[in-house]
Write an enzyme that holds these catalytic residues in place. Structure first.
Site, PDB file in Angstrom:
ATOM      1  CE1 TYR A  32     -10.730  79.088  34.371  1.00 34.99           C
ATOM      2  CE2 TYR A  32      -8.899  78.468  35.808  1.00 34.99           C
ATOM      3  CZ  TYR A  32      -9.620  79.441  35.139  1.00 34.99           C
ATOM      4  OH  TYR A  32      -9.220  80.734  35.225  1.00 34.99           O
ATOM      5  N   GLY A  33     -12.695  72.687  34.671  1.00 35.42           N
ATOM      6  CA  GLY A  33     -12.482  71.245  34.860  1.00 35.42           C
ATOM      7  C   GLY A  33     -12.607  70.371  33.638  1.00 35.42           C
ATOM      8  CG  ASN A  74      -7.699  71.078  44.146  1.00 37.53           C
ATOM      9  OD1 ASN A  74      -8.446  71.869  44.711  1.00 37.53           O
ATOM     10  ND2 ASN A  74      -6.950  70.212  44.813  1.00 37.53           N
ATOM     11  CB  THR A  75      -8.835  72.537  37.724  1.00 37.46           C
ATOM     12  OG1 THR A  75      -9.862  71.838  38.439  1.00 37.46           O
ATOM     13  CG2 THR A  75      -8.870  72.146  36.272  1.00 37.46           C
ATOM     14  CD  GLU A 116     -18.651  79.672  40.431  1.00 32.07           C
ATOM     15  OE1 GLU A 116     -18.993  80.837  40.180  1.00 32.07           O
ATOM     16  OE2 GLU A 116     -17.629  79.397  41.096  1.00 32.07           O
ATOM     17  CB  THR A 166     -11.118  75.375  46.064  1.00 35.67           C
ATOM     18  OG1 THR A 166     -11.281  75.862  44.717  1.00 35.67           O
ATOM     19  CG2 THR A 166      -9.651  75.091  46.321  1.00 35.67           C
ATOM     20  CG  HIS A 167     -16.183  75.383  43.173  1.00 33.50           C
ATOM     21  ND1 HIS A 167     -15.005  75.648  42.530  1.00 33.50           N
ATOM     22  CD2 HIS A 167     -17.046  76.362  42.795  1.00 33.50           C
ATOM     23  CE1 HIS A 167     -15.153  76.739  41.765  1.00 33.50           C
ATOM     24  NE2 HIS A 167     -16.387  77.199  41.922  1.00 33.50           N
TER      25      HIS A 167
HETATM   26  N1  DGL Z   1     -12.228  75.291  42.241  1.00 34.21           N
HETATM   27  C1  DGL Z   1     -11.701  74.623  41.064  1.00 34.21           C
HETATM   28  C2  DGL Z   1     -10.818  73.454  41.538  1.00 34.21           C
HETATM   29  O1  DGL Z   1     -10.367  73.444  42.674  1.00 34.21           O
HETATM   30  C3  DGL Z   1     -12.839  74.375  40.159  1.00 34.21           C
HETATM   31  C4  DGL Z   1     -12.474  73.837  38.840  1.00 34.21           C
HETATM   32  C5  DGL Z   1     -13.372  74.188  37.716  1.00 34.21           C
HETATM   33  O2  DGL Z   1     -13.477  75.374  37.394  1.00 34.21           O
HETATM   34  O3  DGL Z   1     -13.894  73.245  37.102  1.00 34.21           O
HETATM   35  O4  DGL Z   1     -10.518  72.533  40.813  1.00 34.21           O
END
Ligand code: DGL
Length: 261
Positions: A38-39, A70-71, A148, A181-182
Site C-alpha cells: 500500500y505504501g 500503519n499505512t 512478503e 508492521t512488516h
Molecule cells: N504493514 C504495512 C504498514 O504497517 C505495510 C504497508 C505497505 O503495504 O506498503 O505500513
C-alpha cells in the site's frame, strides 16, 4: 473473533503479540496481498481499499478490527470510524511517544512507508508528543517486499536495510520506531545496521489495546485459539509464509472481495 487486517503478512507481528497475550482467542487475519504494498499508493486509494476490506470484515461479524497496518491507519482510520460507528477499530499510531521518552540524543528515527510519513497522523503525534525533538522519517521502499517474500536476513536484505537505516544513524537518532508492521520481521538486520540504537516495536502495545477493547465490549476472548487466514492473493503463498516466518498455524483461504460487495 478479533480481526487483524494488513496489506500483507506484516500484521502478523501484531497477531503474534496478541496470540501471546490471549492463546485462546479466535482471530481472523485478512492480508490484502492482491494490492500489497500500500505504501506507494495515494491516501485516497488506500482509503477506498481499506473501506472495501472493512466492509467484508464487518460482514463476518469480527470485532474489534485491528488495522495492523500503519499505512492504512494513517490514511483511513478516520474514514472507517465514520462509516462504521458501531464497530470498534484499533489502529497503529507511530510510536513517537515511547520513543520521545527514551531518547537521550533528542533525535528519533521513524522507519515507515512513504504514505505513512506523508499522513497527518505522524504529524499529529509528533506535535503532541515530541514537539521539542527532531523526528527524522525514512521511507523504506522495498522492505515490505522482502518480508512478503519470506526473506528477512539475507545479504541482500541486510544491504537494503543498511541503506535505509544509515541516514537515521547519521542524523543522530538513538531510538528508531518500526513504523510499519512488516519491519519487526527485519529486526535482526535493523539492529545490526544500528548498533546501540533502541528499536521500538509497537505491536505488543497494539495487541494489548485490541484485547482491552474486546474485553470492554464483552467479545469472548476464550475461544478455541483458532487463527483463520484470508488473503486476496495466493493462499499457497500464505501457507508457505506461515512456515517461513514462524507464524501461528491456521486454515488459509483465498478471498475475492468483489464477491462480497
Ligand atoms: N504493514 C504495512 C504498514 O504497517 C505495510 C504497508 C505497505 O503495504 O506498503 O505500513
Amino acid at each position: 473473533m478479533i480481526a487483524i487486517y494488513d496489506s500483507g503478512i506484516g500484521g502478523a507481528s501484531v497477531l503474534m503479540a496478541l496470540r501471546e497475550l490471549a492463546p485462546d482467542v479466535d482471530i481472523l487475519y485478512l492480508a490484502d496481498q492482491a494490492r500489497c504494498p500500500y505504501g506507494n499508493r495515494t491516501q485516497a486509494d488506500i482509503q477506498s481499499i481499506a473501506l472495501e476490506c472493512a466492509a467484508w470484515l464487518t460482514s463476518q461479524g469480527a470485532a474489534p478490527i485491528v488495522l495492523a497496518c500503519n499505512t492504512a491507519s494513517a490514511a483511513a482510520l478516520g474514514a472507517l470510524r465514520a462509516r462504521y460507528p458501531q464497530t470498534s477499530f484499533v489502529g497503529m499510531v507511530p510510536a513517537v511517544k515511547p520513543a520521545a521518552q527514551r531518547s537521550i540524543s533528542g533525535v528519533i528515527g521513524i522507519m515507515a512507508t512513504a504514505a505513512t510519513l506523508q499522513g497527518e497522523l505522524l504529524a499529529d503525534v509528533t506535535r503532541t508528543h515530541a514537539p521539542h525533538l527532531k523526528v527524522v522519517g525514512q521511507a523504506c521502499v522495498g522492505l515490505v517486499d522482502f518480508v512478503e517474500a519470506g526473506d528477512t536476513d539475507s545479504v541482500t536484505v541486510r544491504a537494503a536495510v543498511a541503506t535505509h537505516v544509515a541516514p537515521l544513524v547519521a542524523a543522530g537518532a538513538d531510538v528508531i520506531v518500526l513504523g510499519c508492521t512488516h519491519y519487526p520481521f527485519l529486526r535482526t538486520a535493523i539492529a545490526a545496521a544500528a548498533p546501540g540504537v533502541t528499536l521500538i516495536d509497537p505491536a505488543p502495545a497494539v495487541a494489548q489495546q485490541a484485547l482491552r477493547t474486546a474485553i470492554a465490549q464483552g467479545i469472548p476472548t476464550a475461544g478455541r485459539g483458532r487463527t483463520d487466514y484470508y488473503t486476496t492473493g495466493d493462499a499457497a503463498h500464505v501457507r508457505w509464509q506461515i512456515d517461513a516466518l514462524g507464524l501461528p498455524t491456521g486454515i488459509v483461504r483465498a478471498l475475492v472481495l468483489e464477491d462480497h460487495q
